[in-house]
Design an enzyme around this catalytic site. Sequence first.
Site, PDB file in Angstrom:
ATOM      1  CG  HIS A   1      -2.430   2.223   3.825  1.00  0.00           C
ATOM      2  ND1 HIS A   1      -1.262   1.708   4.331  1.00  0.00           N
ATOM      3  CD2 HIS A   1      -3.402   1.702   4.606  1.00  0.00           C
ATOM      4  CE1 HIS A   1      -1.523   0.912   5.355  1.00  0.00           C
ATOM      5  NE2 HIS A   1      -2.820   0.894   5.545  1.00  0.00           N
TER       6      HIS A   1
ATOM      7  CE  LYS B   1      -3.088  -2.685   2.944  1.00  0.00           C
ATOM      8  NZ  LYS B   1      -2.230  -3.394   3.916  1.00  0.00           N
TER       9      LYS B   1
HETATM   10  N1  NAP Z   1      -5.933  -1.052   4.937  1.00  0.00           N
HETATM   11  C1  NAP Z   1      -5.899  -0.691   6.188  1.00  0.00           C
HETATM   12  O1  NAP Z   1      -5.992   0.486   6.543  1.00  0.00           O
HETATM   13  C2  NAP Z   1      -5.748  -1.761   7.236  1.00  0.00           C
HETATM   14  C3  NAP Z   1      -6.096  -1.464   8.558  1.00  0.00           C
HETATM   15  C4  NAP Z   1      -5.999  -2.494   9.515  1.00  0.00           C
HETATM   16  C5  NAP Z   1      -5.563  -3.744   9.128  1.00  0.00           C
HETATM   17  N2  NAP Z   1      -5.183  -3.986   7.826  1.00  0.00           N
HETATM   18  C6  NAP Z   1      -4.670  -5.321   7.415  1.00  0.00           C
HETATM   19  O2  NAP Z   1      -5.539  -6.315   7.938  1.00  0.00           O
HETATM   20  C7  NAP Z   1      -4.791  -7.225   8.744  1.00  0.00           C
HETATM   21  C8  NAP Z   1      -5.652  -7.820   9.843  1.00  0.00           C
HETATM   22  O3  NAP Z   1      -6.171  -6.823  10.693  1.00  0.00           O
HETATM   23  P1  NAP Z   1      -5.599  -6.537  12.164  1.00  0.00           P
HETATM   24  O4  NAP Z   1      -4.169  -6.877  12.217  1.00  0.00           O
HETATM   25  O5  NAP Z   1      -6.037  -5.169  12.483  1.00  0.00           O
HETATM   26  O6  NAP Z   1      -6.405  -7.480  13.133  1.00  0.00           O
HETATM   27  P2  NAP Z   1      -7.085  -8.936  13.152  1.00  0.00           P
HETATM   28  O7  NAP Z   1      -6.564  -9.796  12.080  1.00  0.00           O
HETATM   29  O8  NAP Z   1      -8.544  -8.699  13.270  1.00  0.00           O
HETATM   30  O9  NAP Z   1      -6.579  -9.444  14.592  1.00  0.00           O
HETATM   31  C9  NAP Z   1      -5.234  -9.737  14.841  1.00  0.00           C
HETATM   32  C10 NAP Z   1      -5.122 -10.141  16.304  1.00  0.00           C
HETATM   33  O10 NAP Z   1      -5.867 -11.349  16.526  1.00  0.00           O
HETATM   34  C11 NAP Z   1      -5.024 -12.324  17.109  1.00  0.00           C
HETATM   35  N3  NAP Z   1      -5.425 -13.624  16.523  1.00  0.00           N
HETATM   36  C12 NAP Z   1      -5.177 -14.065  15.267  1.00  0.00           C
HETATM   37  N4  NAP Z   1      -5.716 -15.286  15.077  1.00  0.00           N
HETATM   38  C13 NAP Z   1      -6.320 -15.628  16.234  1.00  0.00           C
HETATM   39  C14 NAP Z   1      -7.029 -16.775  16.650  1.00  0.00           C
HETATM   40  N5  NAP Z   1      -7.227 -17.793  15.826  1.00  0.00           N
HETATM   41  N6  NAP Z   1      -7.507 -16.806  17.926  1.00  0.00           N
HETATM   42  C15 NAP Z   1      -7.318 -15.755  18.776  1.00  0.00           C
HETATM   43  N7  NAP Z   1      -6.647 -14.645  18.427  1.00  0.00           N
HETATM   44  C16 NAP Z   1      -6.147 -14.568  17.155  1.00  0.00           C
HETATM   45  C17 NAP Z   1      -3.614 -11.934  16.754  1.00  0.00           C
HETATM   46  O11 NAP Z   1      -2.707 -12.403  17.739  1.00  0.00           O
HETATM   47  P3  NAP Z   1      -1.215 -12.975  17.431  1.00  0.00           P
HETATM   48  O12 NAP Z   1      -0.658 -12.265  16.244  1.00  0.00           O
HETATM   49  O13 NAP Z   1      -0.507 -12.657  18.697  1.00  0.00           O
HETATM   50  O14 NAP Z   1      -1.396 -14.444  17.197  1.00  0.00           O
HETATM   51  C18 NAP Z   1      -3.725 -10.422  16.809  1.00  0.00           C
HETATM   52  O15 NAP Z   1      -3.664  -9.958  18.136  1.00  0.00           O
HETATM   53  C19 NAP Z   1      -3.634  -6.340   9.246  1.00  0.00           C
HETATM   54  O16 NAP Z   1      -2.601  -7.086   9.837  1.00  0.00           O
HETATM   55  C20 NAP Z   1      -3.285  -5.617   7.972  1.00  0.00           C
HETATM   56  O17 NAP Z   1      -2.541  -6.463   7.113  1.00  0.00           O
HETATM   57  C21 NAP Z   1      -5.300  -3.013   6.879  1.00  0.00           C
END
Ligand code: NAP
Length: 314
Positions: A113, A80
């Site tokens: 982004h 992004k």
């Molecule tokens: N375009 C944008 O503006 C934008 C904004 C936000 C996010 N994103 C993208 O979307 C991705 C995902 O969103 P996010 O990182 O915000 O949050 P998410 O995927 O909703 O949540 C991630 C969290 O959940 C935990 N987790 C993962 N699998 C799990 C499971 N099976 N059971 C329990 N807990 C679990 C992870 O822990 P551990 O890692 O400690 O296992 C971490 O703390 C980001 O990493 C990024 O690549 C993009």
Amino acid sequence: MAANVPIILNNGRTCPVIGLGTWKSKPGEVTQAVKDAIDAGYRHIDCAHVYGNEKEVGEALKTKFAEGVIKREDIFITSKLWCTFHRPDLVEGAIKTTLENLGLEYLDLYLIHWPQAFKEGDELFPMKDNKIEGSSVDYVDTWKAMETLVQKGLSKSIGVSNFNKKQLERVLAAASIKPAMQQIEVHPWLNQQPLIDFCKSHDIAITAYSPLGSPDRPFAKPGDPVLLEEAKIKTIADKYGKSVAQVLIRYAIDRGLVVIPKSVTKSRIIQNFNVFDFQLSLDDIKELSSLECKGRVCSMGDTYHPDYPFNDEY
Ligand SMILES: NC(=O)c1ccc[n+]([C@@H]2O[C@H](COP(=O)([O-])OP(=O)(O)OC[C@H]3O[C@@H](n4cnc5c(N)ncnc54)[C@H](OP(=O)(O)O)[C@@H]3O)[C@@H](O)[C@H]2O)c1
């Protein structure tokens, strides 16, 4: 359909439905996480310059290419364009930095982004008077520069992230290459049905970010509700003999979306991909969507920026 079938973008290219998220994955953890994900079957990694870990993601890709586990064409890599590089003359340099960090010659998907442009310069979050300092670049002009990246072979597809309906309409009116993807926050507390319907009507695919409610977001406050602990989702998960996380991932896939759960924990990386042996019923999807409560967990906070996307209804 429960099977692992990629979605087809509006330019005929395909995108695997589950990608590994990498926001907040520390440089010391993300290389192993990406290797574990590829070994578990992931063929899509969601990256961004602002995550500060693209070099380490690239190290994992390099290893898996060298081991012969995957070839470049087997894996879908998204990155992004950060807000400080919106000025058209900065866009090509920005993707080239990302490509160098990732060790790749092209991206599969490059997204704007956020619609807001920030003051150009070395600071990713340029601050003035305790506020992020904006820049007057119009994201439509940024989009025209993004189109040249496809012509130059630097990205196979281009798209946007966090754009609202009006912003997408302005891009669509000016575009000679339509956005292939819009990446937005989607989960039962923010089901995004109106924006998803709008994108579908223009053949723009959707990627659901923060599908698990982003419990590790740095701006979470003590006492904030936790999506993964929502009792109604747990009841549905128990019925299928699956975890809440697996149901949340399926909630996106069964609505026709791409989904990018983040984890650096091997067992969770494996668990989050192990969702192709069940499918949510229409009633359960409706039940999950009924949890809608405008529960956005991810926002930039610069609500005063003229292009801040979340002041409109959708
Ligand atoms: N375009 C944008 O503006 C934008 C904004 C936000 C996010 N994103 C993208 O979307 C991705 C995902 O969103 P996010 O990182 O915000 O949050 P998410 O995927 O909703 O949540 C991630 C969290 O959940 C935990 N987790 C993962 N699998 C799990 C499971 N099976 N059971 C329990 N807990 C679990 C992870 O822990 P551990 O890692 O400690 O296992 C971490 O703390 C980001 O990493 C990024 O690549 C993009």
